[in-house]
Design a protein around this motif. Structure first.
Motif, short mmCIF file in Angstrom:
data_model
loop_
_atom_site.label_atom_id
_atom_site.label_comp_id
_atom_site.label_asym_id
_atom_site.label_seq_id
_atom_site.Cartn_x
_atom_site.Cartn_y
_atom_site.Cartn_z
N GLU A 112 36.29 0.42 -24.02
CA GLU A 112 34.98 -0.22 -24.20
C GLU A 112 34.10 0.17 -23.02
OE1 GLU A 112 34.15 -1.80 -26.82
OE2 GLU A 112 36.05 -2.36 -27.75
N LYS A 254 40.02 -1.00 -25.01
CA LYS A 254 39.48 -1.26 -26.34
C LYS A 254 39.83 -2.67 -26.78
CE LYS A 254 37.44 0.19 -30.14
NZ LYS A 254 36.03 0.63 -30.12
N GLY A 255 38.86 -3.38 -27.33
CA GLY A 255 39.08 -4.73 -27.82
C GLY A 255 38.71 -5.81 -26.83
#
Length: 322
Positions: A112, A254-255
């Motif tokens: 991210e 990510k997430g």
């Protein structure tokens, strides 16, 4: 039964929301994928204290070096997506390495984006007594003496080698590569005349250039660099579009929740706006990205654009880490 399932669903959602609202409740680890003392580590240490102030929790720098930055970067990719492990990367780790190494993560989809941090151009530098007086004479000398010059490169199949190959191909000549494990040894040998040339990020060469310990021929950019205004941009020599810069940024796994990313981004923005941070980064050769470019969306777009530009070039070089 439906009421029970609904209650379970609500209960399951609460911890995530609560943790995001209270984030951070403990120290944040910032993975620096290179050894202490280098440009990336320096940036991390400069911004960590003002980020601590903004977040209300310590930001602990952990150097996880090896494999051209891939070991530390993979550590970030595999970390829990809770905002307590973030990572710094740059042009070579997130653009060059995906082509020159076989990675166990995807740089575009396994992270991210948080924020772009700094950018420093690539310099074409040489031992101070190299015969060419300027970049045009350097190119002419290299063409007249193919294979005779030696060029220091740092790391295995990394950004320095890509930039050097890119330059070779653009000017239509060749020279010998001398690989080094670290930038310090390469710079020492350049200053003592054991190697002739080096293409290095300007932050590594600023002090030596100003001191006259090495000769700077050109900035690999469209325009001159404010920190070395007497060094011409490569475009001025007639070699147009041969632009290479080392940019640095922050990512999370990510997430990671969007509101956690927002808090991290706000801390970065606050840090980069600090006059002391600006002065310290400028002193060591790093330019801060404009405020409008410090958003997660701007990092995602710029990263994708850099991949689109460089991946075909790197593939064409056939450069692979052994």
């Amino acid at each position: 039964m439906k009421k029970l399932l609904f209650a379970v669903a609500i209960a399951a959602a609460l911890p995530t929301g609560a943790s995001a609202q209270s984030y951070p409740s403990r120290p944040v680890t910032l993975i620096a994928p290179f050894p202490a003392g280098g440009p990336l580590d320096t940036i991390a240490r400069i911004i960590s204290e003002p980020m601590r102030v903004a977040l209300g929790q310590p930001v602990i720098i952990e150097n996880v070096a090896g494999a051209g930055g891939n070991i530390g970067t993979q550590r970030v990719a595999r970390a829990a997506p809770d905002g307590y492990t973030i990572g710094m990367g740059q042009w070579s780790t997130h653009v060059v390495n995906p082509i020159t190494y076989s990675l166990q993560y995807d740089v575009l989809s396994d992270f991210e984006p948080i924020a772009l941090l700094t950018i420093t151009p690539q310099l074409i530098i040489a031992r101070k007594d190299f015969p060419a007086k300027d970049i045009k004479e350097l190119v002419a000398w290299l063409k007249a003496n193919p294979g005779k010059a030696t060029a220091a490169t740092v790391g295995a199949a990394g950004g320095a080698q890509v930039a050097t190959i890119y330059f070779q191909q653009a000017v239509g000549t060749g020279f010998q590569f001398v690989p080094y494990k670290g930038g310090h040894g390469a710079m020492q040998d350049l200053m003592t005349g054991r190697v002739d040339l080096m293409l290095d990020q300007a932050a590594n060469a600023l002090t030596q250039t100003k001191a006259g310990s090495i000769k700077a021929y050109a900035v690999m950019a469209k325009d001159r660099w404010a920190a070395l205004p007497d060094v011409p941009a490569l475009d001025e020599s007639g070699i147009k579009g041969l632009h290479v810069s080392y940019w640095h940024a922050l990512w999370a796994p990510k997430g990671t929740p969007k509101d956690v990313i927002a808090k991290l981004n706000a801390a970065v923005v606050a840090a980069l706006a600090d006059p002391n941070v600006k002065q310290r980064l400028t002193t060591v050769g790093h330019d801060i990205w404009p405020r409008a470019q410090q958003t997660p969306e701007a990092l995602a777009a710029y990263h994708k654009a850099e991949a689109d530009k460089w991946w075909p070039i790197v593939r064409a070089s056939n450069l692979k880490a052994k």
